[in-house]
Design a protein around this motif. Structure first.
Motif, mmCIF file in Angstrom:
data_model
loop_
_atom_site.group_PDB
_atom_site.id
_atom_site.type_symbol
_atom_site.label_atom_id
_atom_site.label_comp_id
_atom_site.label_asym_id
_atom_site.label_seq_id
_atom_site.Cartn_x
_atom_site.Cartn_y
_atom_site.Cartn_z
ATOM 1 N N LYS A 9 43.964 38.362 29.542
ATOM 2 C CA LYS A 9 44.306 37.299 30.378
ATOM 3 C C LYS A 9 44.104 37.880 31.670
ATOM 4 O O LYS A 9 43.932 37.561 32.620
ATOM 5 C CB LYS A 9 45.355 36.429 30.097
ATOM 6 C CG LYS A 9 45.832 35.670 31.025
ATOM 7 C CD LYS A 9 47.425 34.905 30.639
ATOM 8 C CE LYS A 9 47.792 34.063 31.667
ATOM 9 N NZ LYS A 9 49.343 33.671 31.343
ATOM 10 N N GLU A 10 44.950 39.222 31.690
ATOM 11 C CA GLU A 10 44.988 39.863 32.970
ATOM 12 C C GLU A 10 43.647 40.320 33.526
ATOM 13 O O GLU A 10 43.416 40.322 34.542
ATOM 14 C CB GLU A 10 45.982 40.984 32.454
ATOM 15 C CG GLU A 10 46.219 41.874 33.855
ATOM 16 C CD GLU A 10 47.308 42.966 33.609
ATOM 17 O OE1 GLU A 10 47.488 44.066 34.342
ATOM 18 O OE2 GLU A 10 47.994 43.036 32.468
ATOM 19 N N ASN A 11 42.992 40.962 32.635
ATOM 20 C CA ASN A 11 41.667 41.330 33.095
ATOM 21 C C ASN A 11 40.693 40.444 33.546
ATOM 22 O O ASN A 11 39.933 40.567 34.431
ATOM 23 C CB ASN A 11 40.835 42.134 31.576
ATOM 24 C CG ASN A 11 41.413 43.451 31.438
ATOM 25 O OD1 ASN A 11 42.026 44.012 32.503
ATOM 26 N ND2 ASN A 11 41.302 43.976 30.379
ATOM 27 N N PHE A 12 40.928 39.138 32.699
ATOM 28 C CA PHE A 12 40.011 37.982 33.205
ATOM 29 C C PHE A 12 40.328 37.468 34.798
ATOM 30 O O PHE A 12 39.167 37.408 35.512
ATOM 31 C CB PHE A 12 40.364 36.636 32.480
ATOM 32 C CG PHE A 12 39.635 35.586 32.757
ATOM 33 C CD1 PHE A 12 38.355 35.311 32.691
ATOM 34 C CD2 PHE A 12 40.363 34.528 33.548
ATOM 35 C CE1 PHE A 12 37.740 34.001 32.990
ATOM 36 C CE2 PHE A 12 39.538 33.421 34.009
ATOM 37 C CZ PHE A 12 38.113 33.192 33.588
ATOM 38 N N ASN A 13 41.508 37.598 35.128
ATOM 39 C CA ASN A 13 42.021 37.435 36.270
ATOM 40 C C ASN A 13 41.356 38.443 37.411
ATOM 41 O O ASN A 13 41.374 38.089 38.643
ATOM 42 C CB ASN A 13 43.423 36.882 36.640
ATOM 43 C CG ASN A 13 43.939 35.984 35.749
ATOM 44 O OD1 ASN A 13 43.254 34.832 35.778
ATOM 45 N ND2 ASN A 13 45.155 36.060 35.200
ATOM 46 N N ASP A 14 41.278 39.739 37.030
ATOM 47 C CA ASP A 14 41.077 40.647 37.966
ATOM 48 C C ASP A 14 39.332 40.955 37.749
ATOM 49 O O ASP A 14 39.037 42.058 38.659
ATOM 50 C CB ASP A 14 41.697 42.127 37.638
ATOM 51 C CG ASP A 14 43.154 41.984 37.554
ATOM 52 O OD1 ASP A 14 43.592 41.273 38.537
ATOM 53 O OD2 ASP A 14 43.989 42.700 37.026
ATOM 54 N N ILE A 15 38.681 40.423 37.180
ATOM 55 C CA ILE A 15 37.192 40.664 36.955
ATOM 56 C C ILE A 15 36.621 40.202 38.479
ATOM 57 O O ILE A 15 36.847 39.178 39.041
ATOM 58 C CB ILE A 15 36.539 39.824 35.971
ATOM 59 C CG1 ILE A 15 36.920 40.559 34.498
ATOM 60 C CG2 ILE A 15 34.988 39.727 36.111
ATOM 61 C CD1 ILE A 15 36.514 39.728 33.260
ATOM 62 N N CYS A 16 35.824 41.162 38.928
ATOM 63 C CA CYS A 16 35.012 41.092 40.308
ATOM 64 C C CYS A 16 33.533 41.239 39.845
ATOM 65 O O CYS A 16 32.589 40.746 40.598
ATOM 66 C CB CYS A 16 35.515 42.002 41.170
ATOM 67 S SG CYS A 16 37.004 41.942 41.909
ATOM 68 N N ILE A 17 33.013 41.667 38.823
ATOM 69 C CA ILE A 17 31.629 42.026 38.335
ATOM 70 C C ILE A 17 31.358 40.843 37.490
ATOM 71 O O ILE A 17 31.817 40.944 36.110
ATOM 72 C CB ILE A 17 31.388 43.236 37.876
ATOM 73 C CG1 ILE A 17 31.984 44.330 38.805
ATOM 74 C CG2 ILE A 17 30.032 43.452 37.599
ATOM 75 C CD1 ILE A 17 31.699 45.853 38.252
#
Length: 252
Positions: free
Chosen positions: A203-211
């Motif tokens: 969940k945290e990584n999903f919100n931070d994905i830019c690529i």
């Protein structure tokens, strides 16, 4: 994918051969040293070895249980010559003539039953190893002519974020021989949304994905400068059009 029966979930279980093998070219694998990242239960890995007779092919997966199943599949297929999942069987019929015809068709399929004298020694070609490819400190002394990453990028992205994707691509570049082939089947962004809540980390990584997945080609060809356009094979459209059950919502 990194859970049991992942490909069976996305692909019609009654199909004897994974449909992706139909579009792979012989020259990508025949006589080549190959690496399959995220090999799951090893059926694609073994199918490639049987169909194209690779010089060697290594399948790696983070899940030790899946690697155990892959090794079991290797022993089973080496004995029977049949790479089709056990669920992909010919249906019984009261018509013996029809049954005979069906069995004959199955035996003629590219990955149907293969006679012993035609079957390569799979134990000489195929091997499996359990490891976290992104975070592994294992030093690969060998390089590869062909590297595959099929339906794995989403899980790497959700578990290790953009840094994990960049690490994946850089490691692949370091392992690929000059003129080698990289085959990638990235999952679409819509499938990320369906799996973003599998864990707090995801969940945290999903919100931070830019690529985003549609940027992978640019990252590979322009940023990492790893692979020439002629050597990078992308199957995102094939993933959505050919490997998913239509209208079932099964594509993850």
């Amino acid at each position: 994918g990194n859970y049991r029966n992942y490909y069976g979930y996305r692909i019609d279980r009654n199909v004897g051969e994974d449909p992706r093998l139909e579009i792979f070219k012989k020259e990508w694998f025949a006589g080549k040293d190959c690496l399959d990242i995220g090999c799951n239960q090893g059926l694609v890995t073994i199918g490639l070895a049987m169909k194209f007779v690779c010089r060697s092919i290594l399948g790696v997966d983070i899940d030790k249980g899946l690697i155990e199943t892959a090794n079991w599949n290797l022993r089973r297929i080496s004995r029977t010559g049949n790479v089709a999942p056990e669920s992909a069987k010919v249906h019984n019929s009261s018509d013996s003539t029809t049954q005979s015809c069906r069995e004959e068709v199955v035996s003629e399929m590219p990955n149907g039953n293969i006679s012993k004298h035609e079957q390569p020694d799979l134990f000489e070609i195929v091997s499996f190893r359990s490891e976290n490819f992104v975070q592994s400190t294992h030093r690969y002394t060998e390089q590869y002519d062909t590297i595959m990453c099929l339906s794995v990028t989403k899980w790497i992205h959700l578990n290790w974020g953009d840094d994990g994707i960049i690490t994946l691509f850089v490691k692949i570049w370091s392992l690929l021989r000059p003129g080698g082939i990289f085959i990638m089947e990235p999952q679409p962004w819509t499938s990320y949304r369906k799996n973003r809540l599998v864990s707090e980390v995801a969940k945290e990584n999903f919100n931070d994905i830019c690529i985003y997945p549609e940027k992978f080609r640019e990252i590979l060809l322009d940023k990492v400068r790893a692979i020439s356009a002629a050597s990078a094979m992308f199957f995102s459209s094939f993933l959505q059009q050919s490997c998913c059950k239509p209208c079932s919502g099964a594509c993850r």
